[in-house]
Design a protein around this motif. Structure first.
Motif, PDB file in Angstrom:
ATOM      1  N   ALA A 168     -10.301 -60.655  28.242  1.00 49.57           N
ATOM      2  CA  ALA A 168      -9.239 -61.622  27.975  1.00 49.57           C
ATOM      3  C   ALA A 168      -8.583 -62.177  29.237  1.00 49.57           C
ATOM      4  O   ALA A 168      -8.297 -63.376  29.308  1.00 49.57           O
TER       5      ALA A 168
ATOM      6  N   ASP B 213      -9.353 -56.884  22.518  1.00 50.12           N
ATOM      7  CA  ASP B 213      -8.243 -57.453  23.288  1.00 50.12           C
ATOM      8  C   ASP B 213      -8.059 -58.954  23.047  1.00 50.12           C
ATOM      9  O   ASP B 213      -7.249 -59.588  23.723  1.00 50.12           O
ATOM     10  N   GLY B 214      -8.806 -59.526  22.098  1.00 48.18           N
ATOM     11  CA  GLY B 214      -8.631 -60.942  21.787  1.00 48.18           C
ATOM     12  C   GLY B 214      -9.524 -61.890  22.558  1.00 48.18           C
ATOM     13  O   GLY B 214      -9.344 -63.112  22.480  1.00 48.18           O
TER      14      GLY B 214
ATOM     15  N   GLU C 164     -11.079 -64.577  20.344  1.00 48.48           N
ATOM     16  CA  GLU C 164     -10.165 -65.639  19.929  1.00 48.48           C
ATOM     17  C   GLU C 164      -9.958 -66.660  21.054  1.00 48.48           C
ATOM     18  O   GLU C 164      -9.877 -67.866  20.807  1.00 48.48           O
TER      19      GLU C 164
END
Length: 238
Positions: free
Chosen positions: A14, A46-47, A50
C-alpha cells in the motif's frame, strides 16, 4: 499486439503502489505509445488491491488481477504472464513494485529487447551494483548467482534478479506450468529455461536499491529452496 505489459505482483504494498505506478507509466510511454501495467494482487490485507482498483479506474493503462489467496511470487507472476499474453502483449516485463528497481531503467530494457529475446537488469556486470544492503545480504545474493551460474553452466552474471523483459515468443515457447519454484528459484529457472530453449539472453546494468517502505517478502525458506532447486533443475533439463 498491445505493446509492452509490466506485471507487478503485490502483497501489502500500500505505501508503494500508487507512487510506483505513477512513476513507471511515463517511462513506458517514452518507450512505447501503447503500454500497460498489470497489478496482480494476492488479496493484500493492507488495502493494496483497493488502491490498484482506484488507479485502474483513473488510468486506462492500468489493469488489476485479483487473486483470492497468497500462493507466492512465482505463481503470481505466472498468472500475470498469462493475462498479458492473452491480451496480446508483445513484450512482458517484471520488476519489484517497491522502487528497488528504478523505473527510469525501463526504456533501456525495452531498447535492448529489440536485439534480444530476454533482457535482464543486472546488478553484477560492469555498471551495475547494489546500495543500502549489509554485507550478509550482499554475499547471499552475489553468492547465490555465482553458485547457480556454475552449477547450471551458463554465463549469466545475475541469475537471481527480478527485473526482466521477455519477448512474448519466449513465454509462448516455455512450459510455464512446469515452473514451480518461488522467489530466487523462480527467477533462476525462467532464465535457464530460456537459454536452454535457444533464446538470446543479454544483461544490462542496473543499480538495485533496498526498499524504502514496507517489508521484504524474501525469507530463509525461499533462499534455501533456490539452493536445492538449482542442481535439480540441471538434472531435469538437459
Amino acid at each position: 499486439m498491445s505493446g509492452p505489459w509490466l506485471v507487478l505482483p503485490t502483497y501489502n504494498e500500500a505505501p508503494n503502489l500508487e507512487p510506483f505506478v505513477r512513476a513507471v507509466l511515463p517511462q513506458l510511454a517514452a518507450a512505447a505509445p501503447e503500454h500497460h501495467v498489470l497489478v496482480v494482487d494476492d488479496s493484500s490485507p493492507d488495502g493494496t488491491g483497493e488502491i490498484a482498483d482506484r488507479l485502474a479506474a483513473e488510468l486506462p493503462q492500468v489493469q488489476v488481477l485479483h487473486r483470492r489467496t497468497k500462493e507466492g511470487l512465482g505463481r503470481a507472476y505466472l498468472a500475470g504472464f498469462h493475462y498479458a499474453l492473452d491480451a496480446g502483449a508483445d513484450f512482458v516485463l517484471e520488476m519489484d513494485s517497491d522502487f528497488s528497481h528504478d523505473p527510469k531503467d525501463l526504456p533501456r530494457l525495452l531498447e535492448a529487447a529489440k536485439d534480444a529475446d530476454l533482457v535482464l537488469g543486472s546488478r553484477y556486470i560492469d555498471g551495475g551494483g547494489v546500495t543500502d544492503w549489509g554485507l550478509t545480504r550482499r554475499l547471499i545474493s552475489r553468492g547465490g548467482s555465482s553458485y547457480a551460474r556454475h552449477v547450471l553452466g551458463i554465463p549469466v552474471r545475475d541469475l537471481t534478479g527480478g527485473f526482466k523483459c521477455f519477448r512474448r515468443e519466449v513465454l509462448d515457447a516455455l512450459d510455464l506450468e512446469s515452473i514451480h519454484a518461488d522467489g530466487y528459484g523462480f527467477q533462476i529457472e525462467l532464465t535457464y529455461c530460456a537459454i536452454k530453449a535457444g533464446f538470446r539472453v543479454v544483461e544490462v546494468p542496473i543499480v538495485f536499491r533496498d526498499r524504502q517502505a514496507g517489508v521484504s517478502k524474501m525469507s530463509a525458506r525461499i533462499a534455501v529452496e533456490a539452493v536445492w532447486k538449482v542442481p535439480a533443475l540441471r538434472m531435469r533439463r538437459p
